[in-house]
Design a protein around this motif. Structure first.
Motif, PDB file in Angstrom:
ATOM      1  N   GLY A   1      -7.436  -6.639 -18.459  1.00 23.10           N
ATOM      2  CA  GLY A   1      -6.300  -5.924 -19.027  1.00 23.10           C
ATOM      3  C   GLY A   1      -6.268  -6.062 -20.539  1.00 23.10           C
ATOM      4  N   ILE A   2      -5.509  -5.191 -21.167  1.00 22.66           N
ATOM      5  CA  ILE A   2      -5.334  -5.208 -22.616  1.00 22.66           C
ATOM      6  C   ILE A   2      -3.896  -5.623 -22.913  1.00 22.66           C
ATOM      7  N   SER A   3      -3.725  -6.494 -23.885  1.00 20.78           N
ATOM      8  CA  SER A   3      -2.400  -6.934 -24.289  1.00 20.78           C
ATOM      9  C   SER A   3      -2.126  -6.470 -25.715  1.00 20.78           C
ATOM     10  N   ALA A   4      -0.974  -5.833 -25.903  1.00 22.24           N
ATOM     11  CA  ALA A   4      -0.567  -5.343 -27.225  1.00 22.24           C
ATOM     12  C   ALA A   4       0.655  -6.122 -27.704  1.00 22.24           C
ATOM     13  N   ALA A   5       0.676  -6.399 -29.005  1.00 19.59           N
ATOM     14  CA  ALA A   5       1.796  -7.118 -29.624  1.00 19.59           C
ATOM     15  C   ALA A   5       2.693  -6.120 -30.344  1.00 19.59           C
ATOM     16  N   ILE A   6       3.984  -6.152 -30.012  1.00 20.60           N
ATOM     17  CA  ILE A   6       4.966  -5.300 -30.667  1.00 20.60           C
ATOM     18  C   ILE A   6       5.748  -6.229 -31.601  1.00 20.60           C
ATOM     19  N   ILE A   7       5.386  -6.203 -32.887  1.00 26.31           N
ATOM     20  CA  ILE A   7       5.911  -7.163 -33.865  1.00 26.31           C
ATOM     21  C   ILE A   7       6.888  -6.460 -34.788  1.00 26.31           C
ATOM     22  N   VAL A   8       8.134  -6.920 -34.756  1.00 23.75           N
ATOM     23  CA  VAL A   8       9.171  -6.329 -35.602  1.00 23.75           C
ATOM     24  C   VAL A   8       9.592  -7.352 -36.646  1.00 23.75           C
ATOM     25  N   HIS A   9       9.670  -6.883 -37.900  1.00 18.89           N
ATOM     26  CA  HIS A   9      10.116  -7.722 -39.011  1.00 18.89           C
ATOM     27  C   HIS A   9      10.827  -6.826 -40.022  1.00 18.89           C
ATOM     28  N   GLU A  10      12.039  -7.212 -40.398  1.00 19.99           N
ATOM     29  CA  GLU A  10      12.833  -6.461 -41.380  1.00 19.99           C
ATOM     30  C   GLU A  10      12.904  -4.973 -41.043  1.00 19.99           C
ATOM     31  N   ASP A  11      13.245  -4.675 -39.788  1.00 16.99           N
ATOM     32  CA  ASP A  11      13.435  -3.305 -39.298  1.00 16.99           C
ATOM     33  C   ASP A  11      12.189  -2.424 -39.400  1.00 16.99           C
ATOM     34  N   ARG A  12      11.019  -3.048 -39.299  1.00 17.91           N
ATOM     35  CA  ARG A  12       9.756  -2.307 -39.275  1.00 17.91           C
ATOM     36  C   ARG A  12       8.873  -2.903 -38.189  1.00 17.91           C
ATOM     37  N   VAL A  13       7.975  -2.088 -37.649  1.00 17.98           N
ATOM     38  CA  VAL A  13       7.042  -2.550 -36.627  1.00 17.98           C
ATOM     39  C   VAL A  13       5.627  -2.518 -37.212  1.00 17.98           C
ATOM     40  N   LEU A  14       4.838  -3.535 -36.877  1.00 19.39           N
ATOM     41  CA  LEU A  14       3.473  -3.628 -37.400  1.00 19.39           C
ATOM     42  C   LEU A  14       2.533  -2.737 -36.595  1.00 19.39           C
TER      43      LEU A  14
ATOM     44  N   ALA B   1      -3.920  -5.435 -30.605  1.00 21.24           N
ATOM     45  CA  ALA B   1      -4.165  -5.539 -29.161  1.00 21.24           C
ATOM     46  C   ALA B   1      -5.601  -5.933 -28.889  1.00 21.24           C
ATOM     47  N   GLY B   2      -5.823  -6.413 -27.682  1.00 22.45           N
ATOM     48  CA  GLY B   2      -7.168  -6.739 -27.253  1.00 22.45           C
ATOM     49  C   GLY B   2      -7.174  -7.216 -25.817  1.00 22.45           C
ATOM     50  N   ALA B   3      -8.376  -7.485 -25.322  1.00 20.81           N
ATOM     51  CA  ALA B   3      -8.562  -7.882 -23.926  1.00 20.81           C
ATOM     52  C   ALA B   3      -7.944  -9.250 -23.643  1.00 20.81           C
ATOM     53  N   ILE B   4      -7.354  -9.354 -22.474  1.00 20.50           N
ATOM     54  CA  ILE B   4      -6.823 -10.628 -21.995  1.00 20.50           C
ATOM     55  C   ILE B   4      -8.001 -11.439 -21.459  1.00 20.50           C
TER      56      ILE B   4
ATOM     57  N   ILE C   1       7.553  -6.804 -22.607  1.00 21.25           N
ATOM     58  CA  ILE C   1       8.358  -5.580 -22.591  1.00 21.25           C
ATOM     59  C   ILE C   1       8.065  -4.767 -21.332  1.00 21.25           C
ATOM     60  N   GLY C   2       6.776  -4.681 -20.990  1.00 21.67           N
ATOM     61  CA  GLY C   2       6.394  -3.897 -19.821  1.00 21.67           C
ATOM     62  C   GLY C   2       4.891  -3.824 -19.662  1.00 21.67           C
ATOM     63  N   GLU C   3       4.477  -3.280 -18.520  1.00 23.15           N
ATOM     64  CA  GLU C   3       3.057  -3.079 -18.223  1.00 23.15           C
ATOM     65  C   GLU C   3       2.890  -1.705 -17.601  1.00 23.15           C
ATOM     66  N   ARG C   4       1.726  -1.135 -17.798  1.00 25.62           N
ATOM     67  CA  ARG C   4       1.396   0.144 -17.176  1.00 25.62           C
ATOM     68  C   ARG C   4      -0.118   0.292 -17.142  1.00 25.62           C
ATOM     69  N   VAL C   5      -0.584   1.211 -16.325  1.00 22.94           N
ATOM     70  CA  VAL C   5      -1.984   1.615 -16.377  1.00 22.94           C
ATOM     71  C   VAL C   5      -2.047   2.710 -17.428  1.00 22.94           C
ATOM     72  N   HIS C   6      -2.873   2.506 -18.461  1.00 23.18           N
ATOM     73  CA  HIS C   6      -2.936   3.470 -19.561  1.00 23.18           C
ATOM     74  C   HIS C   6      -3.445   4.810 -19.042  1.00 23.18           C
ATOM     75  N   PRO C   7      -2.738   5.904 -19.385  1.00 23.94           N
ATOM     76  CA  PRO C   7      -3.114   7.213 -18.850  1.00 23.94           C
ATOM     77  C   PRO C   7      -4.492   7.711 -19.289  1.00 23.94           C
ATOM     78  N   LYS C   8      -4.989   7.255 -20.435  1.00 25.76           N
ATOM     79  CA  LYS C   8      -6.298   7.730 -20.906  1.00 25.76           C
ATOM     80  C   LYS C   8      -7.440   6.796 -20.517  1.00 25.76           C
ATOM     81  N   THR C   9      -7.199   5.479 -20.581  1.00 27.41           N
ATOM     82  CA  THR C   9      -8.290   4.527 -20.337  1.00 27.41           C
ATOM     83  C   THR C   9      -8.324   4.009 -18.903  1.00 27.41           C
ATOM     84  N   GLY C  10      -7.205   4.108 -18.179  1.00 26.55           N
ATOM     85  CA  GLY C  10      -7.146   3.586 -16.825  1.00 26.55           C
ATOM     86  C   GLY C  10      -7.072   2.066 -16.762  1.00 26.55           C
ATOM     87  N   ARG C  11      -6.898   1.418 -17.917  1.00 26.62           N
ATOM     88  CA  ARG C  11      -6.828  -0.047 -17.955  1.00 26.62           C
ATOM     89  C   ARG C  11      -5.380  -0.508 -17.946  1.00 26.62           C
TER      90      ARG C  11
END
Length: 149
Positions: free
Chosen positions: A11-24, A41-44, A72-82
């Protein structure tokens, strides 16, 4: 959602990083010179949780030390199937920069209103809901302003 990936690949894990009302966001080299804005993001790896992978990948790609807050959540990516996992993270130390020049071309702290410019195809619904909640819509911006997006 399922705990098991639907493919042989990790699986791939993505980081949703918020700082001072902005996302990286990072501009990733995806194939044959193509660049695409995404979250760090990258492979687990074996024995690693999605949250641990998000923290590790963020440091490897951007040099930023973060802590995982919640999945936050998990899903199977619609384009990669991962299997994709999305983890909310908070910065602890350092400044985001391109630490992995083989994978990344640029980093940017993006405001809520700029997200569609960076990701015109839209975000995973649970990530968008999280960002709506923690960054919020700019003053005067409402649902009508997002029609069609």
């Amino acid at each position: 959602m399922t705990d098991q990936p639907t493919t042989e690949q990790p699986g791939i894990s993505a980081a949703i990083i918020v700082h001072e009302d902005r996302v990286l966001m990072v501009r990733r080299r995806v194939k044959e010179g193509e660049l695409m804005w995404q979250f760090p993001a990258g492979a687990i790896e074996d024995g690693e949780t999605a949250e641990q992978a998000a923290v590790r990948e963020t440091e490897e790609e951007t040099g930023l030390i973060v802590e995982a807050i919640k999945l936050i959540g998990e899903r199977v990516h619609p384009k990669t199937g991962r299997l994709m996992s999305y983890t909310a993270c908070s910065p602890l130390e350092g400044e985001a920069h391109v630490a992995d020049e083989d994978e990344l071309d640029a980093v940017a702290w993006v405001t809520h209103g700029e997200i569609p410019e960076y990701v015109p195809y839209g975000l995973y619904e649970r990530v968008q809901e999280y960002l709506d909640e923690v960054i919020g819509l700019p003053e005067g911006e409402g649902e009508a302003d997002h029609a069609g997006n």
